[in-house]
Design an enzyme around this catalytic site. Sequence first.
Site, PDB file in Angstrom:
ATOM      1  N   HIS A 193       0.665  -2.575  10.977  1.00  0.00           N
ATOM      2  CA  HIS A 193       1.837  -3.172  11.530  1.00  0.00           C
ATOM      3  C   HIS A 193       2.121  -2.908  12.668  1.00  0.00           C
ATOM      4  O   HIS A 193       3.207  -2.931  13.225  1.00  0.00           O
ATOM      5  CB  HIS A 193       2.814  -3.277  10.530  1.00  0.00           C
ATOM      6  CG  HIS A 193       2.470  -3.774   9.167  1.00  0.00           C
ATOM      7  ND1 HIS A 193       2.261  -5.311   9.047  1.00  0.00           N
ATOM      8  CD2 HIS A 193       2.309  -3.237   8.113  1.00  0.00           C
ATOM      9  CE1 HIS A 193       1.761  -5.385   7.746  1.00  0.00           C
ATOM     10  NE2 HIS A 193       1.966  -4.238   7.182  1.00  0.00           N
ATOM     11  N   SER A 247       4.225  -6.149   2.688  1.00  0.00           N
ATOM     12  CA  SER A 247       2.828  -6.228   3.427  1.00  0.00           C
ATOM     13  C   SER A 247       1.766  -6.746   2.674  1.00  0.00           C
ATOM     14  O   SER A 247       1.744  -8.037   2.112  1.00  0.00           O
ATOM     15  CB  SER A 247       2.637  -4.800   3.993  1.00  0.00           C
ATOM     16  OG  SER A 247       1.390  -4.675   4.558  1.00  0.00           O
ATOM     17  N   LEU A 248       1.050  -5.788   2.042  1.00  0.00           N
ATOM     18  CA  LEU A 248      -0.311  -6.316   1.055  1.00  0.00           C
ATOM     19  C   LEU A 248       0.406  -7.132  -0.149  1.00  0.00           C
ATOM     20  O   LEU A 248      -0.334  -8.203  -0.464  1.00  0.00           O
ATOM     21  CB  LEU A 248      -0.908  -4.982   0.558  1.00  0.00           C
ATOM     22  CG  LEU A 248      -1.902  -5.103  -0.516  1.00  0.00           C
ATOM     23  CD1 LEU A 248      -3.070  -6.095  -0.010  1.00  0.00           C
ATOM     24  CD2 LEU A 248      -2.394  -3.922  -1.031  1.00  0.00           C
ATOM     25  N   ARG A 303      -9.332  -7.874   4.143  1.00  0.00           N
ATOM     26  CA  ARG A 303      -8.483  -7.433   4.882  1.00  0.00           C
ATOM     27  C   ARG A 303      -8.488  -5.767   5.045  1.00  0.00           C
ATOM     28  O   ARG A 303      -8.359  -5.112   5.842  1.00  0.00           O
ATOM     29  CB  ARG A 303      -7.115  -7.847   4.552  1.00  0.00           C
ATOM     30  CG  ARG A 303      -5.638  -7.394   5.105  1.00  0.00           C
ATOM     31  CD  ARG A 303      -4.504  -8.044   4.314  1.00  0.00           C
ATOM     32  NE  ARG A 303      -3.295  -7.675   4.837  1.00  0.00           N
ATOM     33  CZ  ARG A 303      -2.769  -6.751   4.590  1.00  0.00           C
ATOM     34  NH1 ARG A 303      -2.798  -5.871   3.783  1.00  0.00           N
ATOM     35  NH2 ARG A 303      -1.419  -6.659   5.170  1.00  0.00           N
ATOM     36  N   GLN A 340       0.618 -11.327  10.371  1.00  0.00           N
ATOM     37  CA  GLN A 340       1.139 -10.221   9.603  1.00  0.00           C
ATOM     38  C   GLN A 340       0.734  -8.795   9.655  1.00  0.00           C
ATOM     39  O   GLN A 340       1.412  -7.615   9.783  1.00  0.00           O
ATOM     40  CB  GLN A 340       1.174 -10.253   8.053  1.00  0.00           C
ATOM     41  CG  GLN A 340       1.923  -9.580   7.128  1.00  0.00           C
ATOM     42  CD  GLN A 340       1.233  -9.106   5.903  1.00  0.00           C
ATOM     43  OE1 GLN A 340       0.114  -8.832   6.065  1.00  0.00           O
ATOM     44  NE2 GLN A 340       1.835  -9.413   4.782  1.00  0.00           N
ATOM     45  N   GLN A 388       0.883  -1.259  -0.226  1.00  0.00           N
ATOM     46  CA  GLN A 388       0.011  -0.119  -0.012  1.00  0.00           C
ATOM     47  C   GLN A 388       0.951   1.172   0.044  1.00  0.00           C
ATOM     48  O   GLN A 388       1.888   1.239   0.690  1.00  0.00           O
ATOM     49  CB  GLN A 388      -0.919   0.039   1.326  1.00  0.00           C
ATOM     50  CG  GLN A 388      -2.002   0.850   1.055  1.00  0.00           C
ATOM     51  CD  GLN A 388      -3.246   0.408   2.263  1.00  0.00           C
ATOM     52  OE1 GLN A 388      -3.239  -0.613   2.595  1.00  0.00           O
ATOM     53  NE2 GLN A 388      -3.883   1.475   2.532  1.00  0.00           N
TER      54      GLN A 388
END
Length: 307
Positions: free
Chosen positions: A197, A91-92, A116, A246, A11
């Site tokens: 996160h 991440s994503l 998500r 995560q 992102q």
Amino acid sequence: MSKIAFIFPGQGAQKAGMGKDFYEETKTGKEVFDTASELLGFSMPELCFTENDRLDITEYTQAALVTTSIAMMKVLMERTGIRPDVSAGLSLGEYCALVAAEVMSEADAITTVRQRGILMQGEVPVGVGAMAAILALDASKIEEVLGGMEGVEIANYNCPGQIVISGLKEAVEEASVKLKEAGAKRTVMLNVSGPFHSSLLKGAGEKLGEVLEKVEVHTPAIPYVANVTAQYVTKAEDVKPLLKEQVSSSVRWQQSVETMLADGVDTFIEIGPGKTLSAFIKKITKDVKVVNIDSIAAIDALVEKGL
């Protein structure tokens, strides 16, 4: 022997117009965007290709970016015959790495990241959390400073000299001042809608775990690197617990790249809009080839020049 990694941005890489040439010029790219529209009940081309406010809203961003990167990857593979030996995503982007590793279907990846995004967006009220980039300060020093504070933690280990912190807004602002005093060259508050996160997102991870229960995962056809551990995942049963964790854990991107380097990866192909990951890799090592695929023209150039 040479090894290729497919890597996918997270992102923040999104931009209006991303993937438009893949949609307009290739049957495969068009199918990916149209399938996403059918699955999610809104026009993915409209979301990705036109100037609009939704593209930067997490619940839309995540599905848009994953759709775009998958379309780019499929066209790249179709036109060049290039296949990855390993995959990873920031991440994503880890969901695109799962598709590359044949762990998750593209349809499941797109619908899962839509959920998500909604869960991450809704977990903490806007304005309560924040994130900041800390530039030119050793990770060990940042860990030391944050160790004596509440409500703030490291969200991303991106590359040497770039760490992102996350948590309660006041704590992130206070930490930024302390880290500047400790020697950081700059601290930059990020334009994000939540404290991603960080442990504030634990509830979103728990809810995502329920979503993942209905998703079919397979043994990886190639190893992929998990953000949480920065290690290869080779077993299907490890996938869901790591994806759940995560959401609220640090993204160990630098360590993930180091894992791939130690395994002999010498070519990284970043698939998706922008060149963020390529920039990180160049700060981690100068000894590898880095290629960006964010347009049909980039694929054509790769076909012409080769790897």
